[in-house]
Design an enzyme around this catalytic site. Structure first.
Site, PDB file in Angstrom:
ATOM      1  N   GLU A   1      -2.101 -14.048   7.105  1.00  0.00           N
ATOM      2  CA  GLU A   1      -2.749 -12.939   7.825  1.00  0.00           C
ATOM      3  C   GLU A   1      -4.276 -13.062   7.771  1.00  0.00           C
ATOM      4  OE1 GLU A   1      -1.460  -9.144   6.204  1.00  0.00           O
ATOM      5  OE2 GLU A   1      -3.457  -8.320   6.527  1.00  0.00           O
TER       6      GLU A   1
ATOM      7  N   ARG B   1       2.571  11.471  -9.378  1.00  0.00           N
ATOM      8  CA  ARG B   1       1.730  12.298 -10.244  1.00  0.00           C
ATOM      9  C   ARG B   1       1.272  13.548  -9.507  1.00  0.00           C
ATOM     10  NH1 ARG B   1      -2.547   7.976 -12.324  1.00  0.00           N
ATOM     11  NH2 ARG B   1      -2.618   7.837 -10.039  1.00  0.00           N
TER      12      ARG B   1
ATOM     13  N   LYS C   1       5.699 -12.575   0.217  1.00  0.00           N
ATOM     14  CA  LYS C   1       4.793 -11.550   0.762  1.00  0.00           C
ATOM     15  C   LYS C   1       3.326 -11.962   0.554  1.00  0.00           C
ATOM     16  CE  LYS C   1       3.358  -7.448   2.252  1.00  0.00           C
ATOM     17  NZ  LYS C   1       2.117  -7.180   1.575  1.00  0.00           N
TER      18      LYS C   1
END
Lengths: 298, 298, 298, 298
Positions: free
Chosen positions: A173, A31, A166
């Site tokens: 994590e 954009r 993921k």
């Protein structure tokens, strides 16, 4: 290879650079007129040879869903959409099925790497058919870390397999970060040890806890020994939450990752909400020490 | 029965009243001249017929230990010391062995009841030999709730059995309070329910979660619907910590009670310490939203 | 009042009895010909005067959803469906909206009470408009515990408010049970205390941890001191899971309730799955004691 | 440099080799005649030039305490004892004070490295005065990883500083391992992903969760994809427990590390003890599904 890339923010911008450095022809749309190569999705699609491959790298949820809906109108049989954002894995089945109505393929791809990815490469976890994956493979090869088989993995043929992997990566994590944080707080608190940053630094070689996260943490501790410059405040992304939700749905115990998530929630509360209830019950016993709010602050 | 009572604070003062109401002769000692019956341990001991029974009801740790050491000098063969405070169970074996050198008996007694005990009776959990317990039994009968076999239990002959049981009681209490607190926070947070105090009030009859703690909590919620007048801050006593320590020593998993203890720890931190470390690692990734401390506030 | 009741199992059967004892006219339907009053939904609806009130008391999820869909065909303007089962609160908005298309009202109602409800009354938490609730109020009054304002609460006008409150009730219940369980395990494990069932029994009066759950637990401990007759295995219902999911969605920390849920998950694993991964890493260090599976058992 | 080394097991034996490879003269004593250089502590001490440096590398607790007591008799002014075992940090103050009575110095040293240390070097965290540390520095230099400032750190001058830091290291290790284990269990459980070992393998480069522990884990997963050959069973060492105890003593919240410890406790239970209590309460409700023990197995 030619590839269209939608989204040229922190991640997308660097990914365009890395792919171009590898010799790919990348047409970028954003954009933001300052950074884009074309000024519309239509122009982006028009600039690609068939089969057209378009990589979507924008915020998950509504933005990604509506962009993929727009691409469905513009693409056709044999073309491919890659969702490289942080979409929830359950979105992928919906998007894949919708695109399949026009014969458009779909690959979902979790991307790890942050600001280090441009230089070191991005770790990519993808889901989808082998045929679809083959169409985007030159981009995968350009983006992944060089000189290693690691950093690129086909997680399954079911749409969402890549985002699921993921997502779990991010859950892990959270708990790894919490592990270091808890240990650091204890070392900071006690008088018996001095020199906490150098203790962490020493752990970078020869210990069981050595990791890339540790390396990052040491750099921060050396710059600000007691982290006085930071507030004890942590946001959380969707992935951490979805990991625990997926665990609950699958009856998988997840005490450490959920504890890490909850610790972030608490850190964002001005006053500890649940403890107000504890204080109320203690007030009910009578005689316990509680703290009243300051007049006018409630 | 005659009994000496050392410590006339919030608990001890009411216990003296309840024992006197039951017809016992109580000689009370305190450092506070306003409330005591005698002005020294010597006078207290002198006022008791043999076998002399002295109930110690003062802060745990050094105060209790040194008072029991003083009593060892003043008492003799066949006399009895009762430790009714919140002593750690490991102190009891030491005190019992020391008193035994002079033939003085020892009973440890965990006491629950708070400000409600004067009227409703105190729940008593004691450890020690049956012979020693018999010497203090009239006091136990006076203090315990009337018209029920509940509220008085012999937890074992090993010194510390009573304090151990009371300690575990408090650990359980922590997690029960946390349970209500977590549920309350969720109900407070969502828009779907109104009228949270009345939801809790309704639970007092017919549900699985009805309890005395719930009754107390409802009274507080009705007085201050959103608990605006309280800070989200909770202290913890030794018993909660010792419960988790004993669990760890005995390889007993204790996730809910420990979580309840940790939630109290966090509530007392001005800034969330561990989250500073999380923020530091996130800063290391690059690109994540973190919050810097205000200048001059670190 | 006339009411139709669908589902005459453990809960529904006793509820029919309690409502009839209160003078209500109940028409019951079940798949079981032995217990039902009518043999079809059509007959049930036909037997009711207008406005017709039908209480659905069957398993949550697909069975409840499809039954409500069937009722939508059979009922009309001004009639009312009550979902008294354990539906997820998110189902209620869907069902309410669907029924509203035909002008049929909807009330969701969480019901607590189990096998004790017939005699003692059921605790009811409901959501919906005041007008809709008024139509079923005589049934609510019949079902709730007598002689108390407790046990019946209007949780909000949004569909799902009642099920949401009941869901949180169950989440709290999980952590309360876990609290007692952790304390019991510690008391069972140590040598210092004897007579664990009587310790719990004594807590029923005068202590902070007294509750109905404690009363139940004492009965079980007195019948089987070490619970040798039971396996350490606990199922979980949807409500516990949904509570934690709702907490995560609303950024509410829920460490104790989630720990209680995870403990149940672990209890159902033949071999501890996550610990296989821990064992693998320990094997990787070298030198650590791990256990290999028996040949042929893997 | 000459050094005496007591304990030639898995750790000590390799450390002797590594120090000898670096040119140090090491006199080793062990209870095992096959591996030792001298057959008594007296001979070991006699073989060392002054100031004599003796490194104790044997099991923590009584063995280490009694060996240090024996060395106190054999050593004198200016000599040094190094405790390189896994002693609790609170032991160090006692040992240091005792040795100081004869002018013998003391250094505590946490050692990490396992079977990999011989080749890669050991990470050393030590506490004590700079003067004492100087006496053993050539051994530290020989043992630590080469070509890096990491792997050797002076944690403080207070006795126990080194063991405290090593203890916290191990606590962090527990939660890191738990993080991977929870993520692995979820990935194993769901159908959406295939090829779990390769997902973990891919994470070794470019991701946030890359670490040495991950490397180890991947090797194990590649050798036994579903870890069928391992039992879900994990022991815990003192360090993990002491870390949580020290956290509690210092009011440091430690939810993830404690959860990791508790998960190990549960893994060692044949039947889940706390869940027997949960099952008992559920049996008390009536109507819930519980499992009875097999006849004769209780």
């Amino acid at each position: 290879m030619h590839i269209g890339l939608i989204g040229l923010g922190r991640m997308g911008g660097n990914m365009r650079t890395r792919m171009r450095n590898a010799g790919l022809t990348v047409v970028g749309y954003s954009r933001d007129p300052q950074v884009r190569d074309v000024d519309s999705l239509e122009s982006l699609v028009a600039a690609l040879p068939s089969p057209k491959v378009v990589w979507v790298m924008i915020p998950a949820g509504e933005p990604t869903r509506s962009t993929i809906a727009d691409l469905k109108e513009l693409l056709g049989e044999g073309d491919l959409v890659v969702d490289g954002g942080n979409s929830k894995y359950t979105d992928d089945a919906v998007n894949a099925a919708s695109l399949a109505e026009k014969g458009i393929g779909f690959v979902d791809c979790g991307v790890s790497g942050g600001v280090w990815g441009l230089q070191n490469g991005y770790a990519l976890m993808y889901g989808g058919s082998a045929d679809d994956a083959a169409k985007v493979m030159p981009a995968f090869e350009a983006l992944k870390p060089a000189d290693t088989p690691d950093g690129l993995v086909h997680c399954g043929t079911t749409p969402g397999a890549g985002h699921f992997a993921k997502m779990v990566h991010n859950g892990i994590e959270y708990a790894m970060m919490q592990a270091y944080a808890e240990g650091w707080e204890l070392l900071e608190k006690v008088d018996i040890v001095d020199n906490v940053p150098e203790i962490f630094a020493s752990w970078r070689t020869g210990t069981v806890v050595r990791s890339w996260l540790l390396d990052l943490f040491v750099d921060q501790l050396r710059a600000d020994e007691h982290l006085d410059g930071l507030r004890g405040y942590a946001e959380d992304s969707g992935e951490g939450r979805w990991t625990v939700e997926a665990a609950i749905e699958n009856a998988v115990p997840m005490p450490a990752i959920s504890a890490s998530l909850f610790a972030r929630f608490v850190s964002r509360q001005e006053d500890d909400v649940a403890m107000k209830a504890i204080a109320a019950m203690r007030a009910g016993f009578g005689g316990h020490s509680i703290q009243r709010s300051e007049p006018g602050t409630a």
